[in-house]
Enzyme design. Structure first.
Site, short mmCIF file in Angstrom:
data_model
loop_
_atom_site.label_atom_id
_atom_site.label_comp_id
_atom_site.label_asym_id
_atom_site.label_seq_id
_atom_site.Cartn_x
_atom_site.Cartn_y
_atom_site.Cartn_z
N HIS A 1 0.88 -1.18 0.00
CA HIS A 1 0.00 0.00 0.00
C HIS A 1 0.91 1.23 0.00
O HIS A 1 2.04 1.17 0.53
CB HIS A 1 -0.84 -0.04 1.29
CG HIS A 1 -1.89 1.00 1.41
ND1 HIS A 1 -1.61 2.29 1.79
CD2 HIS A 1 -3.23 0.94 1.26
CE1 HIS A 1 -2.74 2.99 1.85
NE2 HIS A 1 -3.74 2.19 1.53
N ASP B 1 3.25 -4.10 8.24
CA ASP B 1 2.03 -3.32 8.05
C ASP B 1 0.86 -4.31 8.16
O ASP B 1 0.52 -5.00 7.20
CB ASP B 1 2.07 -2.66 6.66
CG ASP B 1 0.74 -2.03 6.28
OD1 ASP B 1 -0.19 -2.07 7.10
OD2 ASP B 1 0.63 -1.51 5.16
N GLN C 1 -4.47 -4.77 7.34
CA GLN C 1 -5.58 -5.60 6.84
C GLN C 1 -5.71 -6.92 7.58
O GLN C 1 -6.63 -7.69 7.30
CB GLN C 1 -5.42 -5.88 5.33
CG GLN C 1 -5.55 -4.66 4.45
CD GLN C 1 -6.96 -4.08 4.43
OE1 GLN C 1 -7.92 -4.66 4.95
NE2 GLN C 1 -7.11 -2.91 3.85
N LYS D 1 -10.17 -0.12 10.81
CA LYS D 1 -10.34 -1.30 9.96
C LYS D 1 -10.74 -2.51 10.80
O LYS D 1 -11.03 -3.57 10.25
CB LYS D 1 -9.07 -1.58 9.18
CG LYS D 1 -8.78 -0.51 8.13
CD LYS D 1 -7.67 -0.92 7.22
CE LYS D 1 -7.09 0.23 6.43
NZ LYS D 1 -7.92 0.64 5.31
N CYS E 1 -4.72 2.61 -3.52
CA CYS E 1 -3.44 3.07 -2.96
C CYS E 1 -2.34 2.04 -3.19
O CYS E 1 -1.49 1.83 -2.31
CB CYS E 1 -3.55 3.41 -1.47
SG CYS E 1 -4.74 4.68 -1.13
N1 PLP Z 1 -1.74 -0.60 4.79
C1 PLP Z 1 -2.68 -1.28 4.16
C2 PLP Z 1 -2.39 -2.66 3.68
C3 PLP Z 1 -3.94 -0.72 3.96
O1 PLP Z 1 -4.88 -1.40 3.31
C4 PLP Z 1 -4.17 0.59 4.43
C5 PLP Z 1 -5.47 1.25 4.21
O2 PLP Z 1 -6.23 0.90 3.34
C6 PLP Z 1 -3.14 1.25 5.10
C7 PLP Z 1 -1.94 0.63 5.26
C8 PLP Z 1 -3.34 2.64 5.62
O3 PLP Z 1 -4.27 2.65 6.63
P1 PLP Z 1 -4.80 4.07 7.18
O4 PLP Z 1 -5.41 4.76 6.02
O5 PLP Z 1 -5.77 3.70 8.22
O6 PLP Z 1 -3.61 4.77 7.69
#
Ligand code: PLP
Length: 417
Positions: free
Chosen positions: A131, A208, A211, A234, A374
């Site tokens: 992402h 990270d 998800q 999430k 993203c």
């Molecule tokens: N990492 C992953 C895999 C994501 O899917 C997302 C958000 O969709 C993020 C990071 C970023 O999360 P946030 O927008 O809550 O900071």
């Protein structure tokens, strides 16, 4: 996570679970709302909504600053959130949990915080399926420092190509940062295996887990994570709240990204010293209302049991893969084995642009996401500019997936000459 729930208690908690989510009661375009966008943000159960409201109604105050009752209550709620958020992922202690705005802020904090330990020519290893939240902070860091970014490629089947690891991890690798569950491919990555190779080379491992957390049991120790980040929104919690969880010693090594109130020990006109972690990373007034509202989401997940949550999503993914396979020509990305996937499927219909698909699905009350999610580099690798993504949560059902398939058929008819 706290104590295990019994099978009977878990079964009872699952009964009518969707009824706890007020937003799911509404209609969209005269249809029952079929919410298939949980990977973007999960719907909130009534307990979370009422906890945020009652925080403002009853104990609204700033944290760590006052000795009056309201301030003490606010501080207790905030610190309870830290403790519970850490327990969810097996944090070593509450003090190893930094409360942030979201996962993105946490990843930026890690990149900024470790910058002073990195030299030009040092290497950071990411993956092709990240992402932007786990790409751009490192790109910014590379611009500032001359650090070299490398990427683990993916196979055509949507898995990390681990065969490439020996040539990608070397003596200059200082850090490996990777996604736990891909927000496009759904792939659950073998993080522990990558972490082992990284640690053998003396590199730190950042995970990270945006998800994964809240959708399956996640234990940072088992993953081999030195740092793990996730967002509350999430996992059925409020927006504006995320976490950076670190193994002992790391937060001490990291520099704070922001300065200001709350994060200091002593301030003079020309110099200052920092508070102990995690507070040195929490400058200014935090989102206490969100912190107060997260534990009820964790209570709900706990009552369902995270193993059962995972089984539920795996069944839904299996059903989605089977159902979408009946639609001729539809390309579904990521591994075809539901055991290797989190609760989402991204697909591409050669006849219908993803934005048209999402618009027509919305006409039928089905909320999905269309775009690059993203993850532009990943979409480039897949050879498409955009995909349509359906993602599931504890309230999702096989009927929701059938409604999705019906909506796709409708969109195809609409665009057929
Ligand atoms: N990492 C992953 C895999 C994501 O899917 C997302 C958000 O969709 C993020 C990071 C970023 O999360 P946030 O927008 O809550 O900071």
């Amino acid at each position: 996570m706290r104590g295990k729930v019994t099978a009977e208690d878990s079964a009872a908690a699952w009964k009518g679970v969707a009824d706890r989510f007020p937003a799911l009661r509404r209609t969209v375009n005269a249809h029952r709302l079929v919410y298939l966008d949980t990977a973007a943000t999960a719907q909130k159960p009534d307990a979370v909504i009422s906890a945020e409201k009652s925080y403002y109604e009853e104990s609204n105050a700033n944290v760590h600053r006052g000795i009056h009752t309201l301030a003490e209550e606010a501080t207790a709620a905030y610190e309870n959130c830290r403790k519970r958020a850490g327990e969810l992922v097996g944090a070593p202690s509450p003090s190893s949990v930094v409360i942030t705005r979201n996962a993105t802020a946490a990843l930026n904090m890690v990149a900024r915080g470790l910058e002073h330990t990195l030299r030009e020519g040092d290497e950071i290893l990411l993956t092709e399926m990240e992402h932007h939240a786990n790409l751009v902070p490192w790109i910014m860091l590379a611009r500032r420092t001359g650090v070299v970014l490398k990427h683990i490629p993916i196979t055509d089947g949507g898995l990390l190509d681990l065969g490439k690891l020996p040539e990608l991890i070397g003596p200059r690798t200082r850090l490996v940062s990777l996604v736990h569950v891909s927000n496009v491919l759904g792939t659950i990555n073998p993080v522990a295996e990558v972490a082992e190779a990284a640690h053998r080379a003396g590199a730190l491992v950042v995970v990270d887990a945006a998800q994964g957390v809240g959708h399956m049991p996640v234990a940072m120790e088992e993953l081999g994570a030195d740092v793990l980040v996730y967002s509350a929104h999430k996992c059925y919690g409020p927006m504006g709240l995320g976490f950076l969880v670190a193994q002992p010693g790391l937060l001490e090594e990291m520099e704070p990204m922001e300065g200001g109130g709350e994060m200091i020990n002593e301030v003079f006109l020309d110099r200052a010293t920092w508070a102990e972690p995690p507070h040195k990373f929490e400058a200014g007034t935090p989102n206490v209302a969100a912190a107060a509202a997260f534990p009820p989401a964790l209570d709900l997940l706990e009552s369902l049991g995270l193993d059962a949550v995972r089984r539920h999503e795996e069944e839904l993914v299996a059903h989605a893969l089977q159902t979408l396979a009946t639609l001729d020509g539809l390309v579904v990305y990521g591994p075809h084995d539901p055991k290797l996937r989190g609760g989402l499927v991204a697909f591409h219909d050669p006849e219908v642009h993803p934005h048209d698909m999402a618009t027509l699905l919305d006409q039928a009350g089905v909320a999905v996401r269309a775009g690059h999610h993203c993850a532009q580099p990943l979409h480039r690798r897949l050879g498409v500019v955009a995909t349509t993504r359906a993602s599931f949560g504890i309230y999702s059902t096989k009927d929701d997936i059938d409604a999705l398939a019906e909506g796709i058929r409708f969109a195809r008819r609409y665009f057929s000459p």
